[in-house]
Every structure is written in C-alpha cells, then in structure tokens.
Design a protein around this motif. Structure first.
Motif, mmCIF file in Angstrom:
data_model
loop_
_atom_site.group_PDB
_atom_site.id
_atom_site.type_symbol
_atom_site.label_atom_id
_atom_site.label_comp_id
_atom_site.label_asym_id
_atom_site.label_seq_id
_atom_site.Cartn_x
_atom_site.Cartn_y
_atom_site.Cartn_z
ATOM 1 N N ILE A 170 0.848 -1.190 0.000
ATOM 2 C CA ILE A 170 0.000 0.000 0.000
ATOM 3 C C ILE A 170 0.884 1.241 0.000
ATOM 4 N N THR A 171 0.652 2.126 -0.945
ATOM 5 C CA THR A 171 1.411 3.368 -1.026
ATOM 6 C C THR A 171 0.660 4.475 -0.298
ATOM 7 N N ILE A 172 1.358 5.095 0.645
ATOM 8 C CA ILE A 172 0.809 6.228 1.387
ATOM 9 C C ILE A 172 1.360 7.505 0.732
ATOM 10 N N GLU A 173 1.303 8.615 1.410
ATOM 11 C CA GLU A 173 1.824 9.865 0.872
ATOM 12 C C GLU A 173 3.328 9.800 0.623
ATOM 13 N N ASN A 174 3.780 10.597 -0.340
ATOM 14 C CA ASN A 174 5.217 10.723 -0.645
ATOM 15 C C ASN A 174 5.863 9.380 -0.981
ATOM 16 N N ASP A 175 5.084 8.501 -1.595
ATOM 17 C CA ASP A 175 5.572 7.189 -2.033
ATOM 18 C C ASP A 175 6.005 6.269 -0.895
ATOM 19 N N GLU A 176 5.653 6.613 0.353
ATOM 20 C CA GLU A 176 5.913 5.679 1.456
ATOM 21 C C GLU A 176 5.032 4.453 1.279
ATOM 22 N N LYS A 177 5.618 3.268 1.502
ATOM 23 C CA LYS A 177 4.875 2.026 1.323
ATOM 24 C C LYS A 177 4.783 1.265 2.638
ATOM 25 N N ILE A 178 3.612 0.703 2.878
ATOM 26 C CA ILE A 178 3.420 -0.175 4.020
ATOM 27 C C ILE A 178 2.987 -1.530 3.480
ATOM 28 N N TYR A 179 3.223 -2.589 4.270
ATOM 29 C CA TYR A 179 3.047 -3.943 3.744
ATOM 30 C C TYR A 179 2.247 -4.841 4.689
ATOM 31 N N ASP B 230 13.010 0.285 8.727
ATOM 32 C CA ASP B 230 12.313 1.571 8.664
ATOM 33 C C ASP B 230 11.108 1.521 7.721
ATOM 34 N N THR B 231 10.383 0.402 7.770
ATOM 35 C CA THR B 231 9.212 0.188 6.919
ATOM 36 C C THR B 231 8.093 -0.404 7.781
ATOM 37 N N TRP B 232 6.883 0.094 7.595
ATOM 38 C CA TRP B 232 5.750 -0.412 8.372
ATOM 39 C C TRP B 232 5.232 -1.734 7.809
ATOM 40 N N TYR B 233 4.939 -2.681 8.723
ATOM 41 C CA TYR B 233 4.276 -3.937 8.390
ATOM 42 C C TYR B 233 3.073 -4.080 9.311
ATOM 43 N N PHE B 234 1.931 -4.452 8.742
ATOM 44 C CA PHE B 234 0.743 -4.621 9.589
ATOM 45 C C PHE B 234 0.223 -6.049 9.460
ATOM 46 N N PHE B 235 -0.576 -6.459 10.460
ATOM 47 C CA PHE B 235 -0.879 -7.872 10.654
ATOM 48 C C PHE B 235 -2.381 -8.155 10.747
ATOM 49 N N TYR B 236 -2.722 -9.353 10.347
ATOM 50 C CA TYR B 236 -4.076 -9.917 10.481
ATOM 51 C C TYR B 236 -4.166 -10.815 11.713
ATOM 52 N N HIS B 237 -3.070 -11.507 12.026
ATOM 53 C CA HIS B 237 -3.077 -12.515 13.082
ATOM 54 C C HIS B 237 -2.514 -12.052 14.433
ATOM 55 N N ASP B 238 -1.663 -11.059 14.455
ATOM 56 C CA ASP B 238 -0.895 -10.724 15.661
ATOM 57 C C ASP B 238 -1.813 -10.307 16.808
ATOM 58 N N CYS B 239 -1.603 -10.884 17.989
ATOM 59 C CA CYS B 239 -2.436 -10.549 19.152
ATOM 60 C C CYS B 239 -1.841 -9.428 19.990
ATOM 61 N N ILE B 240 -0.660 -8.931 19.624
ATOM 62 C CA ILE B 240 0.013 -7.894 20.408
ATOM 63 C C ILE B 240 0.080 -6.569 19.664
ATOM 64 N N TYR B 241 0.493 -6.620 18.402
ATOM 65 C CA TYR B 241 0.653 -5.398 17.612
ATOM 66 C C TYR B 241 -0.220 -5.424 16.357
ATOM 67 N N ARG B 242 -0.691 -4.227 15.996
ATOM 68 C CA ARG B 242 -1.372 -4.054 14.719
ATOM 69 C C ARG B 242 -0.361 -3.816 13.606
ATOM 70 N N ALA B 243 0.666 -3.055 13.936
ATOM 71 C CA ALA B 243 1.697 -2.743 12.946
ATOM 72 C C ALA B 243 3.001 -2.466 13.669
ATOM 73 N N VAL B 244 4.117 -2.753 12.997
ATOM 74 C CA VAL B 244 5.436 -2.494 13.584
ATOM 75 C C VAL B 244 6.397 -2.031 12.497
ATOM 76 N N LYS B 245 7.481 -1.437 12.974
ATOM 77 C CA LYS B 245 8.579 -1.026 12.103
ATOM 78 C C LYS B 245 9.871 -1.391 12.815
ATOM 79 N N TRP B 246 10.816 -2.014 12.103
ATOM 80 C CA TRP B 246 12.094 -2.407 12.687
ATOM 81 C C TRP B 246 13.221 -1.489 12.212
ATOM 82 N N ASP B 247 14.295 -1.413 13.006
ATOM 83 C CA ASP B 247 15.481 -0.698 12.550
ATOM 84 C C ASP B 247 16.399 -1.670 11.807
ATOM 85 N N LYS B 248 17.547 -1.204 11.385
ATOM 86 C CA LYS B 248 18.442 -2.046 10.576
ATOM 87 C C LYS B 248 19.027 -3.212 11.368
ATOM 88 N N ASN B 249 18.938 -3.155 12.698
ATOM 89 C CA ASN B 249 19.441 -4.248 13.537
ATOM 90 C C ASN B 249 18.348 -5.230 13.936
#
Length: 280
Positions: A201-210, A248-267
C-alpha cells in the motif's frame, strides 16, 4: 476496534474472530525456548492468532477489505476445538460502527484462501451458503484459485468448497502482480501456499506499508528463518522474507495478538509499533 490513521489513509481492524494454534507448528523447527520469548503461549502450547480483517479507506472512496475472518456459524464443535476458536466473526457489527454494511465493501484482497482467512466470505442463509460481501470484487492469485478448486492431499484440509463456491462469480485473479486500485498492489509470493500473495500500500510521498500475510503472520516471525511448519514451500517463504522485510518500513498484521503494525530498525529491533488494544 483499533484504527490506525497514516497520512490520509485509515486502517480499521474488524472483529473477525480468533484461533489458538499449536506454537510448535507456528514456529516450525525453532526451539520453544527461543520463540516463547517473543510471543505468549498458553498451557496447551497454543498461541493466540487473531483473524481480524483490515478495512482500508482513503483510496478513491472505496471500502477495501484485507482478508475476511473466521466466519460465523461455519465451524463444527470439533473444528472449533481443534483450531482453538473461542470467538467467531462479528463483521456486521464492526462495520455498523463505521456506518457501513457488508454491501458497502467494494474490494476484498485475499493473500490466500486458507480457512482461517476465507471462511468469512460466505455465510449460511436458511439452508444455503451465500456471499457475505455481495457487491465486492474479490482478488486472489490465479495459482491460489486453481489450487483452491483442486486441492491436493495436504491442502484439502484447509481449502473448503464452502468458502469459494458461493463467491466464484465475484473472484478476479492475477498471475504475478496487479494494481487493484491506484496505490494498492498485490504481488504473488508463494511460500506459505503456492499461490500466496502480499499487499503493498502506497501512502503519501511514495511511502509504502506492507501486509505480507502468513509469510510473517506475527511480529515474532521477523527472522527470515522462522517459518511455519504449515508452509508448503518453506524455502520460498525464507527467500520472500529476505526480499520484502526491510528496515524503517511499516508492516501490519491480520493474526498478531500484540501489535497491529510495527517497524524495525536495521538491527532488527522494534523502532515503532501500533499496539493492539485489549478486548474489553
């Protein structure tokens, strides 16, 4: 219901039910002392997996649904027990809170058609199964649709004709990728099933979430090697996770019981998160 506003777009998680599946199966060959640090497990060695469709709004005035929930009145008592189903779908009530009905859903994006994703597509009306979302165009990959109709000895346990026969006139398939509507794309990945797809999904300024479906069903499956025993093609799942999971990219979930969406750093550390609200 949880709602996440990102730019001018809105994602709303609907009440689609819940399963509790075997933790060992959900983490494959990963030893329990490792995965239980990442995700809660009960005394039966089951982990909670929500089945909550995501309503996406902000694209050409369309109401777009990702996945469909576990359904209501579709499962036998034995199936509920085996799959740890303690709540069934209440999609109509969820939509009502948003001022919508099932007839208002324009597009449904199905990453794949396993029962815990597709059972919400149909319902019983008297003694007949009918579509729940009668006006929606339903997208899934051509590979997924073909296997769904002709399951093999392994997949026949999760591809149920009750979930596809009533909606087959609404289905639109694609081969490798399709731009469903400007800003929303489906890409065939394989892995979890041969026809599995992800949603970009493309948000504003070509940011993409998955939403990458059951290739990464929860945030605890971030490690590319942590794949499900349910995956038909685990090496493909690993390859696709390496390809699509980025820092540094958002991922959102159908199954996760803790988070709706998360973003990780390079580590691989959690950088930002959208928590799931406890159900009252």
């Amino acid at each position: 219901m949880d709602q996440w506003k990102i730019g001018t777009k809105t994602l709303t998680w609907l009440d689609g039910g819940v399963t509790h599946m075997d933790g060992g199966a959900m983490f494959g060959v990963v030893p329990k002392p490792l995965w239980e640090r990442k995700y809660p497990v009960n005394e039966k060695n089951q982990i909670e997996l929500r089945t909550e469709p995501i309503l996406v709004q902000g694209y050409e005035g369309k109401n777009i649904l990702i996945e469909s929930g576990i359904g209501f009145g579709k499962l036998t008592d034995k199936q509920k027990r085996n799959y740890g189903v303690t709540e069934e779908s209440l999609i109509e009530k969820s939509l009502e809170k948003e001022g919508l009905t099932t007839a208002d859903i324009d597009i449904i994006l199905m990453t794949h058609m396993h029962f815990d994703h597709a059972s919400g597509l149909t319902r019983w009306e008297d003694d007949q199964l009918v579509p729940v979302f009668e006006n929606a165009v339903i997208y899934t990959s051509e590979t997924e649709w073909n296997e769904l109709k002709n399951p093999n000895v392994r997949s026949q346990n999760t591809y149920w004709k009750e979930n596809w026969e009533p909606i087959q006139e609404q289905v639109k398939t694609f081969k490798e990728e399709v731009e469903v509507i400007k800003g929303i794309k489906m890409v065939h990945t394989g892995g979890h099933s041969d026809g599995h797809s992800l949603i970009e999904i493309t948000i504003e300024n070509d940011e993409k979430i998955y939403h990458i479906g059951d290739i990464m069903p929860t945030h605890a499956h971030h490690n590319p090697l942590w794949v499900l025993a349910y995956d038909d093609y685990p090496m493909t799942s690993i390859f696709q996770k390496q390809k699509w999971i980025k820092p540094d990219t958002w991922y959102f979930f159908y199954h996760d019981c803790i988070y709706r969406a998360v973003k990780w750093d390079k580590n691989g550390e959690l950088l930002e998160r959208v928590p799931r609200s406890p159900k009252m």
